[in-house]
Design a protein around this motif. Structure first.
Motif, PDB file in Angstrom:
ATOM      1  N   GLY A 237      10.347   4.926  18.632  1.00  0.00           N
ATOM      2  CA  GLY A 237       9.480   5.623  17.667  1.00  0.00           C
ATOM      3  C   GLY A 237      10.150   6.791  16.974  1.00  0.00           C
ATOM      4  N   ASP A 238      11.105   7.432  17.646  1.00  0.00           N
ATOM      5  CA  ASP A 238      11.757   8.602  17.044  1.00  0.00           C
ATOM      6  C   ASP A 238      12.948   8.237  16.161  1.00  0.00           C
ATOM      7  OD1 ASP A 238       9.969  10.257  18.247  1.00  0.00           O
ATOM      8  OD2 ASP A 238      11.249  10.670  20.001  1.00  0.00           O
ATOM      9  N   GLN A 239      13.326   6.975  16.140  1.00  0.00           N
ATOM     10  CA  GLN A 239      14.452   6.573  15.275  1.00  0.00           C
ATOM     11  C   GLN A 239      14.027   6.660  13.816  1.00  0.00           C
ATOM     12  OE1 GLN A 239      16.375   2.723  16.168  1.00  0.00           O
ATOM     13  NE2 GLN A 239      16.877   2.535  13.980  1.00  0.00           N
ATOM     14  N   VAL A 240      14.902   7.202  12.976  1.00  0.00           N
ATOM     15  CA  VAL A 240      14.593   7.256  11.546  1.00  0.00           C
ATOM     16  C   VAL A 240      14.652   5.838  10.979  1.00  0.00           C
ATOM     17  CG1 VAL A 240      15.372   8.070   9.279  1.00  0.00           C
ATOM     18  CG2 VAL A 240      15.387   9.627  11.240  1.00  0.00           C
ATOM     19  N   ALA A 241      13.569   5.437  10.324  1.00  0.00           N
ATOM     20  CA  ALA A 241      13.556   4.150   9.625  1.00  0.00           C
ATOM     21  C   ALA A 241      14.099   4.344   8.220  1.00  0.00           C
ATOM     22  CB  ALA A 241      12.128   3.599   9.576  1.00  0.00           C
ATOM     23  N   ILE A 242      13.630   5.417   7.569  1.00  0.00           N
ATOM     24  CA  ILE A 242      13.982   5.627   6.162  1.00  0.00           C
ATOM     25  C   ILE A 242      14.454   7.056   5.933  1.00  0.00           C
ATOM     26  CG2 ILE A 242      13.045   5.685   3.802  1.00  0.00           C
ATOM     27  CD1 ILE A 242      10.967   3.576   4.760  1.00  0.00           C
ATOM     28  N   HIS A 243      15.701   7.180   5.452  1.00  0.00           N
ATOM     29  CA  HIS A 243      16.159   8.455   4.888  1.00  0.00           C
ATOM     30  C   HIS A 243      15.889   8.336   3.393  1.00  0.00           C
ATOM     31  CE1 HIS A 243      18.368   9.974   8.360  1.00  0.00           C
ATOM     32  NE2 HIS A 243      19.100   8.877   8.436  1.00  0.00           N
ATOM     33  N   TRP A 244      14.815   8.946   2.948  1.00  0.00           N
ATOM     34  CA  TRP A 244      14.493   8.815   1.533  1.00  0.00           C
ATOM     35  C   TRP A 244      15.095   9.970   0.739  1.00  0.00           C
ATOM     36  CZ3 TRP A 244      11.328  11.790  -1.816  1.00  0.00           C
ATOM     37  CH2 TRP A 244      11.147  11.208  -3.087  1.00  0.00           C
TER      38      TRP A 244
ATOM     39  N   HIS B  10      -5.568 -13.107   2.076  1.00  0.00           N
ATOM     40  CA  HIS B  10      -5.431 -14.009   0.924  1.00  0.00           C
ATOM     41  C   HIS B  10      -5.672 -13.315  -0.422  1.00  0.00           C
ATOM     42  CE1 HIS B  10      -4.797 -17.718   3.191  1.00  0.00           C
ATOM     43  NE2 HIS B  10      -5.779 -17.329   3.994  1.00  0.00           N
ATOM     44  N   ASP B  11      -6.267 -12.104  -0.452  1.00  0.00           N
ATOM     45  CA  ASP B  11      -6.426 -11.387  -1.727  1.00  0.00           C
ATOM     46  C   ASP B  11      -5.051 -10.970  -2.240  1.00  0.00           C
ATOM     47  OD1 ASP B  11      -9.147 -11.598  -1.759  1.00  0.00           O
ATOM     48  OD2 ASP B  11      -9.534  -9.560  -1.005  1.00  0.00           O
ATOM     49  N   ARG B  12      -4.962 -10.735  -3.561  1.00  0.00           N
ATOM     50  CA  ARG B  12      -3.697 -10.303  -4.144  1.00  0.00           C
ATOM     51  C   ARG B  12      -3.749  -8.838  -4.578  1.00  0.00           C
ATOM     52  NH1 ARG B  12      -6.017 -14.669  -4.016  1.00  0.00           N
ATOM     53  NH2 ARG B  12      -6.539 -14.628  -6.221  1.00  0.00           N
ATOM     54  N   VAL B  13      -2.669  -8.115  -4.253  1.00  0.00           N
ATOM     55  CA  VAL B  13      -2.548  -6.700  -4.597  1.00  0.00           C
ATOM     56  C   VAL B  13      -1.286  -6.547  -5.445  1.00  0.00           C
ATOM     57  CG1 VAL B  13      -2.155  -4.392  -3.655  1.00  0.00           C
ATOM     58  CG2 VAL B  13      -3.683  -5.984  -2.444  1.00  0.00           C
ATOM     59  N   ALA B  14      -1.435  -6.053  -6.680  1.00  0.00           N
ATOM     60  CA  ALA B  14      -0.249  -5.840  -7.519  1.00  0.00           C
ATOM     61  C   ALA B  14       0.265  -4.422  -7.272  1.00  0.00           C
ATOM     62  CB  ALA B  14      -0.603  -6.027  -8.988  1.00  0.00           C
ATOM     63  N   ILE B  15       1.583  -4.294  -7.188  1.00  0.00           N
ATOM     64  CA  ILE B  15       2.200  -2.992  -6.923  1.00  0.00           C
ATOM     65  C   ILE B  15       3.226  -2.720  -8.020  1.00  0.00           C
ATOM     66  CG2 ILE B  15       3.605  -1.650  -5.298  1.00  0.00           C
ATOM     67  CD1 ILE B  15       2.507  -3.420  -3.024  1.00  0.00           C
ATOM     68  N   GLN B  16       3.010  -1.649  -8.789  1.00  0.00           N
ATOM     69  CA  GLN B  16       4.058  -1.226  -9.722  1.00  0.00           C
ATOM     70  C   GLN B  16       4.413   0.208  -9.367  1.00  0.00           C
ATOM     71  OE1 GLN B  16       3.481  -0.978 -14.113  1.00  0.00           O
ATOM     72  NE2 GLN B  16       5.435  -2.056 -14.307  1.00  0.00           N
ATOM     73  N   LEU B  17       5.474   0.353  -8.612  1.00  0.00           N
ATOM     74  CA  LEU B  17       5.892   1.661  -8.111  1.00  0.00           C
ATOM     75  C   LEU B  17       7.403   1.768  -8.167  1.00  0.00           C
ATOM     76  CD1 LEU B  17       3.765   2.151  -4.847  1.00  0.00           C
ATOM     77  CD2 LEU B  17       3.706   3.628  -6.868  1.00  0.00           C
ATOM     78  N   GLN B  18       7.893   2.992  -8.335  1.00  0.00           N
ATOM     79  CA  GLN B  18       9.326   3.238  -8.232  1.00  0.00           C
ATOM     80  C   GLN B  18       9.715   3.305  -6.761  1.00  0.00           C
ATOM     81  OE1 GLN B  18       6.898   5.307  -8.913  1.00  0.00           O
ATOM     82  NE2 GLN B  18       7.519   7.453  -9.007  1.00  0.00           N
ATOM     83  N   MET B  19      10.971   3.650  -6.496  1.00  0.00           N
ATOM     84  CA  MET B  19      11.474   3.619  -5.122  1.00  0.00           C
ATOM     85  C   MET B  19      11.059   4.865  -4.343  1.00  0.00           C
ATOM     86  SD  MET B  19      12.769   0.762  -4.736  1.00  0.00           S
ATOM     87  CE  MET B  19      13.724   0.968  -3.247  1.00  0.00           C
ATOM     88  N   ILE B  20       9.803   4.888  -3.950  1.00  0.00           N
ATOM     89  CA  ILE B  20       9.297   5.963  -3.102  1.00  0.00           C
ATOM     90  C   ILE B  20       8.749   5.318  -1.826  1.00  0.00           C
ATOM     91  CG2 ILE B  20       8.843   7.669  -4.911  1.00  0.00           C
ATOM     92  CD1 ILE B  20       5.997   6.650  -5.123  1.00  0.00           C
ATOM     93  N   PRO B  21       8.671   6.061  -0.728  1.00  0.00           N
ATOM     94  CA  PRO B  21       8.249   5.450   0.535  1.00  0.00           C
ATOM     95  C   PRO B  21       6.911   4.715   0.424  1.00  0.00           C
ATOM     96  CG  PRO B  21       9.107   7.651   0.937  1.00  0.00           C
ATOM     97  CD  PRO B  21       9.070   7.483  -0.559  1.00  0.00           C
ATOM     98  N   GLU B  22       6.007   5.223  -0.411  1.00  0.00           N
ATOM     99  CA  GLU B  22       4.696   4.571  -0.542  1.00  0.00           C
ATOM    100  C   GLU B  22       4.826   3.118  -0.994  1.00  0.00           C
ATOM    101  OE1 GLU B  22       5.466   7.554  -1.554  1.00  0.00           O
ATOM    102  OE2 GLU B  22       3.970   8.955  -0.781  1.00  0.00           O
ATOM    103  N   ALA B  23       5.886   2.795  -1.721  1.00  0.00           N
ATOM    104  CA  ALA B  23       6.075   1.413  -2.181  1.00  0.00           C
ATOM    105  C   ALA B  23       6.250   0.497  -0.963  1.00  0.00           C
ATOM    106  CB  ALA B  23       7.288   1.325  -3.099  1.00  0.00           C
ATOM    107  N   ILE B  24       7.086   0.929  -0.028  1.00  0.00           N
ATOM    108  CA  ILE B  24       7.354   0.135   1.178  1.00  0.00           C
ATOM    109  C   ILE B  24       6.112   0.104   2.063  1.00  0.00           C
ATOM    110  CG2 ILE B  24       8.797   0.041   3.262  1.00  0.00           C
ATOM    111  CD1 ILE B  24      11.018   1.385   1.529  1.00  0.00           C
ATOM    112  N   VAL B  25       5.458   1.251   2.181  1.00  0.00           N
ATOM    113  CA  VAL B  25       4.241   1.339   2.989  1.00  0.00           C
ATOM    114  C   VAL B  25       3.164   0.398   2.417  1.00  0.00           C
ATOM    115  CG1 VAL B  25       2.346   2.890   3.658  1.00  0.00           C
ATOM    116  CG2 VAL B  25       4.723   3.671   3.823  1.00  0.00           C
TER     117      VAL B  25
END
Ligand code: 6R9
Length: 653
Positions: free
Chosen positions: A95-102, A136-151
């Motif tokens: 849990g303490d390992q860094v996943a993302i250095h943003w 099964h629903d569809r979610v469109a994502i238009q985001l730049q490279m910020i952590p919220e995009a991956i989340v």
């Protein structure tokens, strides 16, 4: 083969090889023996790879190909993709390992551990559920490279909703057609994005795109640039209001191995983009396996950086799913490579001690242009594997990459694959393969790819033809969203007798039987590693009131691989083909499709070269665009057309 890219002819005379060092080989994740195991019993091999994942219910059958070309992998198995990418690492004590250095473009940074990522993804999953999003629903994502995009992507996966990520640089019209095609219920975007030191609007484009869009119920907006954006009180909600208030507890549900994971649109040979559909178990198996062997990734030790954008498949498979399934620590960078200076990437590698770096040939050529002295100012000694993807890499760029970035030591892996293949298919293995500059070389263990002639017969060593995939693979596309016929027609009809998947790329074997990719054989251009169809740009051009007819070709470009060159015939009353009119047309294409599709050059011509059956002969236009002697014109309906075009261009009309 008719459409071989002339700029690549030097590939065919390249014969240097770089054997792996004994030191690297001794610690490599894969060995030569893996190829034999993959060949001996393909299904057993893939079953072994699927064991990298955590399954709630084990599969009863590895592959069901009875409904070909619609594959089913790990039949009967159940798993949660987000659990595999996040929770299980926390449960295993990491849990303490860094996943993302943003790293934000303006210089702000965030480190996100696996424990934090688990909370963030759970909150976002709860937020989507609170808005009524179901499996099964569809979610469109238009985001730049910020952590919220991956989340946001992982939150969809967690609840079984499909994401459809739309590249941030796409126009409102392009976003709209994708939202409509998938009937997306939710759109996730941001107020704006930092590009080259400036804030550019995102939400404003989304508002324009969604005017009257019937399927969309809610728009979730991440605050990033802080600029004022109008919020529709019925439809729009801030991410920080909605998501931050949610519980960080969410129990992941296990979904079927064939549960749809995402749709990603890509250009085809017609104007209409194709929604490529990927599913869960097979996809995650192959992205995790390939990330492990191709990059020799060691969890907890390596720092990995893939420079792609999540708007493309490379971002899906090699930023989100493969690396996170393998418990990566990775850099995610928001911005452009020359902001605020041309050493930005090398500075980041130095600061975070990046050990695996995966980028595209177009960027490598740009770095070459900026000069050797720039990377030389930084400590790049942490780098031990270098990857390339997106287009054929020319030997000069390959050698420069190895010498100037990899200190003449780090193996370069040239990885061939597509949105449709979902994961890497052809690539050297570091520590195993003696690499050759410019060649992707060998199908990975468990994968089969061959080069065939027009009739589907495999060509001998030294021969060239079409690249086909002759055996199903776990991360293969499961179809085109809403269009089974187009799926069969596009990929499976060309070599229907043999049952081969037609990749659309030209390729050849060298005398050792290694594969060299030679570029697209269809009307798809590759500009800076982005696929753009000639038809798509042509229809954007003819949608302008002054244009009567348009033909578009990809011409060899020293930096971007190919550049878009358009030939247009103006309407009778629109006589002025001057600089201003041309600028207007270039901007029109950017508005219709996005800035990446802006033609490098537009030539106003009186006629277009056509065959008797009315097909535009792009080969001849490419000769003009590349300033070459014009080739054989005998199949033209009117052979004087090319003289007319050349004469018109010379007189500057
Ligand atoms: C991953 C990705 C796929 C097309 C593909 C081919 C070209 C990608 C390549 C390469 C030569 C490589 N391509 N990698 N050509 N060598 N290593 O790029 O997917 O955007 O769908 O493009 O890109 O022409 O058919 P996608």
């Amino acid at each position: 083969m008719t459409e071989q890219s002339p700029g690549l002819s030097n590939l065919l005379t390249e014969n240097r090889t770089f054997p792996p060092s004994a030191e690297f080989a001794a610690q490599a994740n894969a060995t030569a023996e893996w190829y034999e195991r993959g060949d001996a019993d393909r299904e057993a091999f893939w079953a072994e790879q699927a064991e990298r994942l955590t399954w709630d219910t084990k599969w009863s059958r590895v592959l069901d190909w009875s409904g070909a070309p619609f594959a089913k992998w790990f039949v009967g198995g159940k798993l949660n993709v987000a659990y595999n990418c996040v929770d299980r690492h926390v449960e295993a004590g990491h849990g303490d390992q860094v996943a993302i250095h943003w790293v934000g473009e303006p210089g702000d940074t965030r480190d996100i551990t696996y424990a934090q990522l688990k909370d963030d993804v759970s909150r976002a999953a709860n937020a989507l559920l609170s808005l009524g999003v179901k499996a099964h629903d569809r979610v469109a994502i238009q985001l730049q490279m910020i952590p919220e995009a991956i989340v946001a992507m992982l939150a969809c996966a967690r609840i079984g909703a499909l994401h459809s990520v739309v590249f941030g640089g796409f126009s409102p019209a392009a976003l709209r057609s994708r939202v409509d095609d998938a009937a997306a219920k939710i759109v996730i975007t941001s107020d704006g994005q930092f590009r080259r030191g400036k804030a550019a609007p995102m939400k404003a484009n989304v508002d324009q795109a969604l005017e009257g869009a019937e399927s969309v119920e809610k728009v979730i907006v991440v605050r990033r640039t802080g600029e004022d954006v109008p919020m529709d009180p019925e439809r729009d909600v801030w991410w920080h209001d909605l998501v931050d208030a949610q519980s960080p507890e969410h129990t992941p549900e296990a979904f079927d191995s064939e549960h749809p994971l995402f749709i990603l649109y890509t250009s085809g040979t017609t104007g209409r983009p194709k929604g490529i559909l990927h599913t869960s178990g097979g996809y995650l198996t192959q992205v995790a396996y390939t990330h492990h062997v191709v990059f020799d990734h060691k969890p907890g030790r390596d720092v990995y950086w893939c420079t792609a954008d999540i708007g493309w498949v490379t971002g899906h498979s090699y930023i989100v799913y493969g690396p996170l399934a393998n418990r990566v620590t990775q850099v995610v960078y928001e911005g452009t490579p020359n902001t605020p200076h041309e050493g930005r990437h090398w500075e980041i590698i130095q600061n975070y001690k990046v050990s695996i770096y995966y980028t595209a040939p177009t960027l490598i050529r740009t770095f070459m242009k900026w000069g050797d002295d720039i990377p030389a100012q930084y400590d790049l000694s942490s780098l031990r594997v270098l990857g390339s993807v997106g287009e054929p890499i020319n030997p000069e760029a390959w050698i420069w990459y190895r010498e100037h970035i990899g200190a003449g030591k780090a193996p370069v892996v040239d990885t061939w694959w597509q949105t449709e293949t979902g994961a890497i298919m052809i690539s050297p293995l570091p520590g195993v393969t003696a690499t050759k500059p410019g060649s992707a070389q060998t199908p990975l263990p468990g994968i089969s790819a061959i080069v065939v002639d027009d009739t589907g017969k495999e060509v001998p060593h030294g021969g060239g033809g079409y690249l086909v995939l002759d055996k199903p693979w776990p991360s293969m596309l499961r179809g085109i969203w809403g269009d089974d016929e187009r799926f069969k027609e596009t990929y499976w009809s060309r070599f229907a007798d043999q049952g081969y998947y037609f990749a659309g790329d030209g390729a050849k074997y060298d005398d050792d039987g290694d594969i060299w990719l030679l570029g697209r054989v269809d009307d798809v251009m590759n500009v800076s590693g982005h696929r753009i169809s000639t038809t798509e740009v042509e229809s954007a051009l003819v949608s302008h009131p002054t244009v009567a007819e348009a033909a578009v070709v990809g011409a060899t470009d020293p930096t971007t691989g190919q550049g878009i060159v358009a030939f247009v015939i103006l309407r009778g009353n629109a006589v002025d083909g001057g600089e201003e009119a041309v600028q207007e047309l270039r901007n029109h294409v950017a508005k219709e499709i996005g800035p990446i599709a802006k033609p490098r050059q537009i030539m106003v011509v009186p006629e277009l070269p056509k065959t008797r059956s009315g097909k535009i002969m792009r080969r001849l236009l490419r000769d003009v665009a590349e300033n070459r002697q014009i080739g054989d014109v005998t199949t033209l309906a009117d052979s004087s057309v090319m003289d007319l075009i050349s004469a018109g261009l010379k007189s500057g009309k």
